[in-house]
Motif scaffolding. Sequence first.
Motif, PDB file in Angstrom:
ATOM      1  N   MET A   3       0.845  -1.169   0.000  1.00 11.95           N
ATOM      2  CA  MET A   3       0.000   0.000   0.000  1.00 11.95           C
ATOM      3  C   MET A   3       0.894   1.237   0.000  1.00 11.95           C
ATOM      4  O   MET A   3       1.545   1.547   0.979  1.00 11.95           O
ATOM      5  N   ASN A   4       0.929   1.931  -1.094  1.00 13.86           N
ATOM      6  CA  ASN A   4       1.732   3.137  -1.220  1.00 13.86           C
ATOM      7  C   ASN A   4       0.851   4.351  -1.469  1.00 13.86           C
ATOM      8  O   ASN A   4       1.113   5.141  -2.358  1.00 13.86           O
ATOM      9  N   TYR A   5      -0.186   4.491  -0.691  1.00 14.50           N
ATOM     10  CA  TYR A   5      -1.092   5.620  -0.837  1.00 14.50           C
ATOM     11  C   TYR A   5      -1.662   5.968   0.527  1.00 14.50           C
ATOM     12  O   TYR A   5      -1.518   5.223   1.485  1.00 14.50           O
ATOM     13  N   SER A   6      -2.298   7.122   0.597  1.00  9.85           N
ATOM     14  CA  SER A   6      -2.889   7.549   1.864  1.00  9.85           C
ATOM     15  C   SER A   6      -4.403   7.580   1.731  1.00  9.85           C
ATOM     16  O   SER A   6      -4.948   7.695   0.629  1.00  9.85           O
ATOM     17  N   TYR A   7      -5.047   7.487   2.871  1.00 13.85           N
ATOM     18  CA  TYR A   7      -6.506   7.529   2.902  1.00 13.85           C
ATOM     19  C   TYR A   7      -6.971   8.986   2.890  1.00 13.85           C
ATOM     20  O   TYR A   7      -6.335   9.840   3.508  1.00 13.85           O
ATOM     21  N   PRO A   8      -8.097   9.257   2.223  1.00 16.83           N
ATOM     22  CA  PRO A   8      -8.637  10.619   2.264  1.00 16.83           C
ATOM     23  C   PRO A   8      -9.258  10.887   3.635  1.00 16.83           C
ATOM     24  O   PRO A   8     -10.084  10.107   4.102  1.00 16.83           O
ATOM     25  N   ILE A   9      -8.791  11.935   4.286  1.00 19.96           N
ATOM     26  CA  ILE A   9      -9.347  12.312   5.584  1.00 19.96           C
ATOM     27  C   ILE A   9      -9.584  13.814   5.615  1.00 19.96           C
ATOM     28  O   ILE A   9      -8.987  14.567   4.858  1.00 19.96           O
ATOM     29  N   ASP A  10     -10.461  14.218   6.501  1.00 15.62           N
ATOM     30  CA  ASP A  10     -10.781  15.623   6.705  1.00 15.62           C
ATOM     31  C   ASP A  10     -10.111  16.047   8.010  1.00 15.62           C
ATOM     32  O   ASP A  10     -10.271  15.387   9.039  1.00 15.62           O
ATOM     33  N   GLU A  11      -9.385  17.132   7.977  1.00 18.30           N
ATOM     34  CA  GLU A  11      -8.647  17.582   9.153  1.00 18.30           C
ATOM     35  C   GLU A  11      -9.557  18.009  10.311  1.00 18.30           C
ATOM     36  O   GLU A  11      -9.092  18.143  11.437  1.00 18.30           O
ATOM     37  N   THR A  12     -10.832  18.201  10.029  1.00 15.73           N
ATOM     38  CA  THR A  12     -11.766  18.597  11.095  1.00 15.73           C
ATOM     39  C   THR A  12     -12.311  17.400  11.869  1.00 15.73           C
ATOM     40  O   THR A  12     -12.954  17.582  12.896  1.00 15.73           O
ATOM     41  N   TRP A  13     -12.064  16.193  11.393  1.00 15.64           N
ATOM     42  CA  TRP A  13     -12.554  15.004  12.077  1.00 15.64           C
ATOM     43  C   TRP A  13     -11.780  14.773  13.373  1.00 15.64           C
ATOM     44  O   TRP A  13     -10.601  15.093  13.489  1.00 15.64           O
ATOM     45  N   THR A  14     -12.454  14.138  14.321  1.00 15.83           N
ATOM     46  CA  THR A  14     -11.791  13.730  15.560  1.00 15.83           C
ATOM     47  C   THR A  14     -10.927  12.494  15.268  1.00 15.83           C
ATOM     48  O   THR A  14     -11.067  11.854  14.215  1.00 15.83           O
ATOM     49  N   THR A  15     -10.083  12.157  16.219  1.00 19.02           N
ATOM     50  CA  THR A  15      -9.248  10.959  16.075  1.00 19.02           C
ATOM     51  C   THR A  15     -10.122   9.716  15.903  1.00 19.02           C
ATOM     52  O   THR A  15      -9.833   8.863  15.053  1.00 19.02           O
ATOM     53  N   GLU A  16     -11.185   9.627  16.670  1.00 18.23           N
ATOM     54  CA  GLU A  16     -12.093   8.481  16.570  1.00 18.23           C
ATOM     55  C   GLU A  16     -12.728   8.405  15.177  1.00 18.23           C
ATOM     56  O   GLU A  16     -12.836   7.319  14.599  1.00 18.23           O
ATOM     57  N   GLU A  17     -13.129   9.538  14.643  1.00 14.18           N
ATOM     58  CA  GLU A  17     -13.730   9.560  13.305  1.00 14.18           C
ATOM     59  C   GLU A  17     -12.717   9.150  12.247  1.00 14.18           C
ATOM     60  O   GLU A  17     -13.054   8.394  11.323  1.00 14.18           O
ATOM     61  N   ILE A  18     -11.490   9.614  12.385  1.00 14.17           N
ATOM     62  CA  ILE A  18     -10.440   9.229  11.435  1.00 14.17           C
ATOM     63  C   ILE A  18     -10.222   7.717  11.479  1.00 14.17           C
ATOM     64  O   ILE A  18     -10.139   7.064  10.435  1.00 14.17           O
TER      65      ILE A  18
END
Length: 89
Positions: free
Chosen positions: A1-16
């Motif tokens: 796996m050489n890619y990153s997951y799409p995440i929103d910086e406003t999410w909490t750690t639990e949501e991420i």
Amino acid sequence: MNYSYPIDETWTTEEIVDVVNYFSLIEKAYEKGVEKQDLVAAYNRYKEIVPSKSEEKQLDKQFEKQSGYVPFRVIKKAKDLSSKDIIKM
């Protein structure tokens, strides 16, 4: 796996963690297979975090571009199967 997951910086750690779990189950559906109930539970949690259909499409498109895996196809297949089935793409 050489890619990153799409995440929103406003999410909490639990949501991420929950979103990463959802996308990892999408990967697993393509690579090994995943139980429908596990995927549906992760998808329902994902939809709590990302309730907007347009935002969901944007995140899914980012994930697809990075990984080559299409979340929409996995979820569509899951909806067509019974609850005890394994989803394998």
